[in-house]
Design an enzyme around this catalytic site. Structure first.
Site, short mmCIF file in Angstrom:
data_model
loop_
_atom_site.label_atom_id
_atom_site.label_comp_id
_atom_site.label_asym_id
_atom_site.label_seq_id
_atom_site.Cartn_x
_atom_site.Cartn_y
_atom_site.Cartn_z
N ARG A 107 0.99 -1.26 -0.11
CA ARG A 107 -0.02 0.07 -0.11
C ARG A 107 0.97 1.30 -0.21
O ARG A 107 0.56 2.25 -0.69
CB ARG A 107 -0.93 -0.09 1.20
CG ARG A 107 -1.78 1.27 1.27
CD ARG A 107 -2.97 0.89 2.34
NE ARG A 107 -3.97 1.95 2.35
CZ ARG A 107 -3.96 2.70 3.35
NH1 ARG A 107 -3.48 2.50 4.66
NH2 ARG A 107 -4.99 3.61 3.22
N HIS A 137 0.31 4.14 -2.51
CA HIS A 137 0.17 5.68 -2.00
C HIS A 137 1.46 6.75 -2.60
O HIS A 137 1.16 7.72 -2.65
CB HIS A 137 -0.12 5.65 -0.64
CG HIS A 137 -1.30 5.15 -0.17
ND1 HIS A 137 -1.95 5.69 0.74
CD2 HIS A 137 -2.17 4.45 -0.81
CE1 HIS A 137 -3.19 5.22 0.97
NE2 HIS A 137 -3.34 4.42 -0.10
N ASN A 186 -3.56 8.66 4.64
CA ASN A 186 -2.52 8.05 5.03
C ASN A 186 -2.28 7.74 6.50
O ASN A 186 -1.66 6.79 6.93
CB ASN A 186 -1.11 8.78 4.73
CG ASN A 186 -0.97 8.76 2.99
OD1 ASN A 186 -1.43 7.70 2.62
ND2 ASN A 186 -0.44 9.68 2.48
N HIS A 243 -6.47 -6.12 -1.74
CA HIS A 243 -7.30 -6.15 -0.60
C HIS A 243 -7.32 -7.56 -0.09
O HIS A 243 -8.17 -7.84 0.70
CB HIS A 243 -8.52 -5.29 -0.78
CG HIS A 243 -8.28 -3.85 -1.12
ND1 HIS A 243 -9.37 -3.10 -0.97
CD2 HIS A 243 -7.25 -3.10 -1.04
CE1 HIS A 243 -8.88 -1.96 -1.08
NE2 HIS A 243 -7.37 -1.93 -1.09
C1 HEM Z 1 -9.08 1.11 -5.91
C2 HEM Z 1 -9.03 2.27 -5.15
C3 HEM Z 1 -8.70 1.71 -3.74
C4 HEM Z 1 -9.20 2.19 -2.60
C5 HEM Z 1 -10.67 3.13 -2.39
C6 HEM Z 1 -8.44 1.87 -1.49
C7 HEM Z 1 -8.89 1.79 -0.13
C8 HEM Z 1 -8.23 1.11 1.00
C9 HEM Z 1 -8.73 1.30 2.28
C10 HEM Z 1 -9.77 2.19 2.95
C11 HEM Z 1 -7.91 0.61 3.01
C12 HEM Z 1 -7.82 0.46 4.61
C13 HEM Z 1 -7.22 1.93 5.12
C14 HEM Z 1 -7.29 1.46 6.81
O1 HEM Z 1 -8.32 2.21 7.18
O2 HEM Z 1 -6.45 1.04 7.27
C15 HEM Z 1 -7.00 0.05 2.05
C16 HEM Z 1 -6.04 -0.87 2.45
C17 HEM Z 1 -4.95 -1.48 1.76
N1 HEM Z 1 -4.88 -1.31 0.17
FE1 HEM Z 1 -6.31 -0.24 -0.77
N2 HEM Z 1 -7.55 0.97 -1.93
C18 HEM Z 1 -7.47 0.96 -3.23
C19 HEM Z 1 -6.64 0.52 -4.15
C20 HEM Z 1 -5.54 -0.19 -3.67
C21 HEM Z 1 -4.44 -0.60 -4.58
C22 HEM Z 1 -4.10 -0.03 -6.00
C23 HEM Z 1 -3.35 -1.09 -3.85
C24 HEM Z 1 -2.14 -1.64 -4.35
C25 HEM Z 1 -1.66 -1.75 -5.55
C26 HEM Z 1 -3.91 -1.32 -2.37
C27 HEM Z 1 -3.31 -1.94 -1.40
C28 HEM Z 1 -3.94 -1.91 -0.14
C29 HEM Z 1 -3.46 -2.84 0.90
C30 HEM Z 1 -2.21 -3.99 0.92
C31 HEM Z 1 -4.12 -2.74 2.13
C32 HEM Z 1 -3.84 -3.07 3.34
C33 HEM Z 1 -3.15 -2.17 4.10
C34 HEM Z 1 -2.39 -2.63 5.63
O3 HEM Z 1 -2.88 -3.65 5.95
O4 HEM Z 1 -1.66 -2.04 5.95
N3 HEM Z 1 -5.14 -0.56 -2.41
N4 HEM Z 1 -7.40 0.23 1.00
#
Ligand code: HEM
Length: 352
Positions: free
Chosen positions: A65, A69, A96, A194
């Site tokens: 992530r 970002h 972030n 995800h």
């Molecule tokens: C399509 C649009 C996307 C949205 C709206 C989105 C939104 C989110 C949100 C809200 C979270 C949780 C944040 C939290 O509250 O802790 C999250 C987690 C995550 N996202 Fe996305 N995301 C998107 C695309 C992506 C992309 C493109 C990637 C990687 C290439 C990604 C990888 C991740 C990962 C791995 C997590 C888990 C992070 C952790 O466990 O620390 N996301 N995302």
């Protein structure tokens, strides 16, 4: 688990892709960029990631992530790593903070690399390598990452609000990715990240009450989430849950299967099965994990090319959380495109 021949296929695909990207998006990144200047760079990153992963497997999701970002705000230039004593940097912004994690792993990799080959490897490349290693550790997928990115020196709190948020509709998600020259399919492919990691209550709870009312979330799942999250959830609530309830530490295609069962965690995840143009991608990836992994590798490499700084642009940061002191800058921006508005360590704001 991907077989070794499948993995070999993925590596070949990655190599082919690196060679066929249009010149503008390739922007001179190269496979084996540090082969001569710092041959152990990728090994040192891998060791730092593996060591962190051994004590906290969730860190892999954090690093993937972090790279996303970084790339979606001012390009893949490590701007997301810059620290501000005033809390005005990209990393301090609600998209972030407090959710982004993995900074200390990048710092550990950078410290090891600086000891071995000083002032050579950019923080932006370390992030790209760390994300790749995280994909390998969680998904058993191997691929090579073209490198040669240089680090930027701008980090703004406000810029992080351009990241796609969990309340966006399908059309808004597609529109957001198209601004980065990423297709609708690539948006669906990368959302498959995800399948690992966690989310904070503030990212899903309120919108999911609406989903309960219109029947787009499993009532049992929503009841479980509501019981987990404090009723007056705010941005700073630190309660989290796994995004993929079935296999939260494995990078697999279960994310897409969960979407089909109304078990997507975020409104934005669920949107992928509510839009007629996106749902065929979800169905294809749910049915064929190998297909998804191939597309995932290609999309990760493409994302890693977004608006990169190469050649004389940007700098090789000495410390990933701070722009270089002026006297030690490896090279300043020669084209005047980069303006340093990031507050430096003593709180002043420097402008180049
Ligand atoms: C399509 C649009 C996307 C949205 C709206 C989105 C939104 C989110 C949100 C809200 C979270 C949780 C944040 C939290 O509250 O802790 C999250 C987690 C995550 N996202 Fe996305 N995301 C998107 C695309 C992506 C992309 C493109 C990637 C990687 C290439 C990604 C990888 C991740 C990962 C791995 C997590 C888990 C992070 C952790 O466990 O620390 N996301 N995302």
């Amino acid at each position: 688990m991907a077989s070794s021949s499948r993995l070999a296929g993925l590596v070949t695909l990655a190599l082919a892709l690196a060679c066929t990207l249009p010149a503008a998006s390739r922007a001179q990144l190269q496979l084996g960029f540090y082969n001569t200047s710092c041959p152990n760079a990728e090994t040192l990153v891998r060791q730092a990631v593996a060591s962190a992963f051994a004590s906290n497997p969730g860190i892999a999701a954090g690093l993937i992530r972090l790279h996303f970002h970084d790339c979606f705000v001012n390009g893949c230039d490590a701007s997301v790593l810059l620290f501000s004593p005033n809390g005005t940097a990209e990393r301090d912004s609600p998209p972030n903070f407090p959710s982004l994690r993995g900074f200390e792993v990048v710092d550990a990799a950078k410290a090891a690399i600086e000891r071995s080959c000083p002032r050579t490897v950019s923080c932006a490349d370390i992030l790209a390598f760390a994300a790749r290693d995280s994909v390998n550790l969680t998904g058993n997928v191997l691929y090579q990452v073209p490198a040669g990115r240089r680090d930027g020196n701008v980090s703004n709190f406000a810029d992080a609000f351009t990241l796609p948020g969990p309340n966006l509709t399908a059309a808004e998600l597609v529109g957001n990715f198209s601004l980065k020259n990423m297709t609708a399919e690539e948006m669906v492919v990368l959302s498959g990240s995800h399948t690992i990691g966690r989310s904070h209550c503030a990212s899903f709870l309120f919108k999911n009450r609406e989903r309960l009312a219109n029947g787009t979330i499993s009532p049992a799942y929503q009841a479980l989430l509501a019981a987990l999250c404090p009723p007056t959830t705010g941005q700073l609530t630190l309660v989290t849950t796994e995004i993929d309830v079935s296999t939260p530490t494995v990078l697999d295609n279960n994310y897409y299967k969960l979407l089909q069962l109304n078990l997507g965690l975020h409104f934005s995840d669920d949107q992928l099965v509510r839009d007629a143009t996106l749902v065929p991608f979800v169905n294809a990836f749910a049915a064929n994990e190998t297909l998804w992994k191939e597309r995932f590798v290609a999309a990760m490499i493409k994302m890693g090319n977004i608006e990169v700084l190469t050649g004389n642009r940007g700098e090789i940061r000495l410390n990933c959380s701070a722009v270089n002191p002026r006297s030690s800058s490896m090279s300043s921006s020669s084209d005047g495109l980069i303006e340093t508005i990031f507050p430096v360590a003593d709180g002043e704001v420097s402008a180049s």
